[in-house]
Motif scaffolding. Structure first.
Motif, short mmCIF file in Angstrom:
data_model
loop_
_atom_site.label_atom_id
_atom_site.label_comp_id
_atom_site.label_asym_id
_atom_site.label_seq_id
_atom_site.Cartn_x
_atom_site.Cartn_y
_atom_site.Cartn_z
N MET B 1 0.83 -1.21 0.00
CA MET B 1 0.00 0.00 0.00
C MET B 1 0.85 1.25 0.00
O MET B 1 0.34 2.35 0.14
N LYS B 2 2.17 1.12 -0.12
CA LYS B 2 3.02 2.32 -0.07
C LYS B 2 2.72 3.24 -1.25
O LYS B 2 2.39 2.79 -2.33
N GLY B 3 2.85 4.55 -1.01
CA GLY B 3 2.52 5.52 -2.04
C GLY B 3 1.04 5.52 -2.34
O GLY B 3 0.62 5.68 -3.48
N ALA B 4 0.26 5.33 -1.31
CA ALA B 4 -1.19 5.18 -1.49
C ALA B 4 -1.79 6.43 -2.13
O ALA B 4 -1.32 7.54 -1.93
N SER B 5 -2.85 6.20 -2.90
CA SER B 5 -3.53 7.33 -3.55
C SER B 5 -4.54 7.97 -2.62
O SER B 5 -5.04 9.04 -2.90
N ALA B 6 -4.86 7.29 -1.52
CA ALA B 6 -5.81 7.84 -0.56
C ALA B 6 -5.09 8.16 0.73
O ALA B 6 -4.28 7.36 1.20
N ARG B 7 -5.37 9.30 1.28
CA ARG B 7 -4.69 9.70 2.51
C ARG B 7 -5.69 10.08 3.59
O ARG B 7 -6.81 10.50 3.30
N LEU B 8 -5.22 9.98 4.84
CA LEU B 8 -6.03 10.45 5.96
C LEU B 8 -5.80 11.95 6.07
O LEU B 8 -4.72 12.39 6.48
N GLU B 9 -6.80 12.72 5.70
CA GLU B 9 -6.63 14.16 5.56
C GLU B 9 -7.27 14.97 6.68
O GLU B 9 -6.96 16.14 6.85
N GLY B 10 -8.21 14.34 7.40
CA GLY B 10 -8.87 15.11 8.44
C GLY B 10 -9.23 14.24 9.64
O GLY B 10 -9.55 13.06 9.47
N ILE B 11 -9.14 14.83 10.82
CA ILE B 11 -9.59 14.14 12.03
C ILE B 11 -10.47 15.09 12.83
O ILE B 11 -10.26 16.30 12.81
N GLY B 12 -11.47 14.51 13.49
CA GLY B 12 -12.34 15.33 14.33
C GLY B 12 -12.71 14.57 15.59
O GLY B 12 -13.07 13.39 15.52
N GLU B 13 -12.59 15.23 16.72
CA GLU B 13 -12.87 14.58 18.01
C GLU B 13 -13.75 15.50 18.85
O GLU B 13 -13.46 16.68 18.98
N THR B 14 -14.80 14.96 19.40
CA THR B 14 -15.67 15.74 20.29
C THR B 14 -15.13 15.65 21.71
O THR B 14 -14.24 14.84 21.99
N PRO B 15 -15.65 16.42 22.62
CA PRO B 15 -15.34 16.16 24.03
C PRO B 15 -15.67 14.71 24.39
O PRO B 15 -16.56 14.10 23.80
N VAL B 16 -14.90 14.16 25.35
CA VAL B 16 -15.07 12.77 25.78
C VAL B 16 -15.31 12.76 27.29
O VAL B 16 -14.65 13.50 28.03
N GLY B 17 -16.24 11.96 27.73
CA GLY B 17 -16.52 11.84 29.17
C GLY B 17 -18.00 11.67 29.39
O GLY B 17 -18.64 10.91 28.67
#
Lengths: 140, 385
Positions: B1-17
């Motif tokens: 999978m090296k040089g993948a055409s798809a990337r992880l571009e965004g992350i989103g996290e809400t408050p936890v608890g």
């Protein structure tokens, strides 16, 4: 859900012979006539070879503790809460089937993996249950 | 999978608890909106939506409900349920596949729920309004939820290597130490060995502090094709390798400890990436119970079988040491959001955006998940570009 009184579902057509045999204090488990071995839990075919040649056969009820846990937290209300701490165990029967049950008639400190156990029947509410206790020749 | 055409571009996290008043779908939606903003992408660009319905309130066809709630019309949608941290891994795998096939360009993967505050007031243990499918052979013996199953696995593990339950302590303590560096952690109060040892048994050999809490919260990941990448300012992260292995579902059917699926999953992931344990800069591991961390360390080759406890007690899993593990505090101290936050933390570390808990120069992260009682094991390797 855990807020219920324990209600045992013994309803499926596939598993009815198992619970009926327990009620008669003569536990039977499903056996594949082609593989010539027992399996559990019940299915209408053998999970190994997919044969439908399934028989119900009595078991000796002898086995060993494969793992166990002394339960202290009241996951269930009612009778189980009153029984705390109780012992949940995985029993490896001598026919190779691994079975989840309870170990009874034994101080919890004496329970260990590899302990020889034998099948006994005990009541939970109005239901008869297959339980295990240390095998007689193990008892002091 | 090296040089993948798809990337992880965004992350989103809400408050936890504990977030009283928040709904599961509302938490998921917030995580999606945050992740798309982080990726620098718009909602009308979302081509695929992969999610898991909240265990606290099971919903059929949840992925379509979430799409509707968000006001989006994806080409592909699916609800994916294969267990802790393996579910989000499998969402990502499906997303990469859809992007590489040219079906979509932007994929959103999300999980979250209000498991802590959204359960019935009398519910104890897992909020299982959904069924595990084998209650008939477990409930009658007082075996409910996941703790007892893991206790049976933990006892088998301890017995196999002649260990005492106290060997789990360094895992609980390290997760708490790391959580103190995470403002979004459910448990940040310092934990001493005395606190751990005086914690009550839930199901021996597991104490309360060996078990993660149930939590409210959500996390989301956005994948994008190379073409659709926006100038969001983040270092892109891609999948280097993946492996998973299903062996069973319920405790009575599990293989013995050395034959659990984690070793096979790791072998496949390393093989795909052309990497080995010595290439891993940090680990996030599904730690619903302390024993899971030791089992995963061993199966992934970070130490020998039976030596996970020695490895952990040597301090090797702490930030600044050989293999920083769950730098966000893990499920045990940050909180349990289905393992999605393990993926987010790995991305954050690889981007160099982990702040005071940053692993310097982190290039390769390993993520280990297990669903059920090590019933489905998965290993995902991520790298920075």
């Amino acid at each position: 859900m855990s807020d219920k009184e324990v209600k045992i579902e013994r309803g499926t057509e596939i598993s009815a012979p198992f619970w009926r045999s327990v009620e008669k204090e003569a536990m039977e488990l499903p056996y594949c006539a082609d593989c010539e071995r027992f399996f559990f839990y019940p299915r209408p075919f053998c999970p190994d070879c997919w044969s439908e040649e399934i028989r119900w056969r009595p078991v000796s009820g002898r086995g060993k503790i494969w793992s166990f846990s002394v339960v202290h937290f009241p996951f269930f209300r009612g009778e189980w809460e009153e029984r705390l701490p109780y012992v949940v165990a995985l029993i490896e029967l001598e026919n190779g089937v691994r079975f989840l049950s309870n170990v009874v008639d034994c101080p919890v400190e004496e329970i260990h993996i590899g302990l020889d156990v034998e099948l006994v029947y005990g009541r939970l509410g109005d239901q008869l249950m297959p339980l295990f206790r240390p095998a007689r020749d193990n008892q002091r | 999978m090296k040089g993948a055409s798809a990337r992880l571009e965004g992350i989103g996290e809400t408050p936890v608890g504990k977030l009283p008043g928040r709904t599961s779908i509302g938490l998921q939606a917030e995580a999606v909106r945050r992740a798309l903003a982080d990726a620098g992408l718009r909602k009308d660009e979302v081509g695929a939506l992969y999610t898991l319905d909240p265990y606290a309130q099971p919903v059929v066809m949840h992925s379509m409900l979430l799409a509707e709630y968000l006001g989006i019309s994806p080409t592909l949608a699916a609800t994916i349920d294969v267990g802790g941290t393996v579910s989000p891994m499998t969402m990502i795998l499906n997303g990469i596949d859809a992007i590489e096939k040219g079906r979509v360009e932007v994929v959103v993967c999300v999980f979250g729920e209000n498991a802590a505050t959204g359960r019935g007031p009398e519910v104890r243990g897992l909020p299982l309004q959904s069924l595990m499918g084998t209650e008939e052979f477990e409930d009658p013996f007082g075996a409910l939820g996941m703790v007892i199953s893991y206790a049976l696995l933990a006892r088998r593990y301890l017995d196999l290597y002649g260990l005492a339950p106290d060997v789990f302590a360094p895992v609980a303590l390290t997760m708490r130490k790391h959580a103190q560096l995470n403002d979004n952690a459910q448990f940040r109060k310092p934990m001493s060995l005395g606190d751990y040892l005086s914690s009550p048994w839930v199901a021996e050999p597991l104490r309360r502090l060996d078990c993660c809490p149930v939590s409210d919260g959500a996390g989301a990941v956005v994948l994008a094709s190379h073409a659709r990448r926006s100038s969001n300012g983040h270092i892109p992260v891609s999948v280097l390798g993946f492996g998973s292995q299903v062996t069973h579902k319920i405790a009575s059917q599990m293989p013995d400890v050395p034959e659990l699926g984690m070793a096979k999953a790791a072998k496949k992931a390393y093989g795909e990436a052309g990497l080995g344990p010595s290439d891993i800069d940090l680990l996030t591991v599904h730690d619903a119970f302390t024993v899971s961390v030791l089992l995963s360390l061993e199966a992934m080759g970070f130490c020998d079988e039976g030596e996970g406890a020695d490895f952990a007690s040597s301090g090797a899993i702490e930030l600044g040491e050989e293999l920083p593990t769950n730098t966000h505090g893990g499920l045990l101290s940050q909180g349990h959001v289905g393992g999605m936050l393990h993926i987010l933390e790995a991305v954050r570390q690889l981007r160099g955006e982990a702040g005071k808990r940053q692993v310097p120069g982190a290039e390769v992260a390993a993520i280990a998940g297990n669903g059920g009682v090590f019933s489905n094991c998965g290993v995902l390797l991520l790298g920075r570009e």
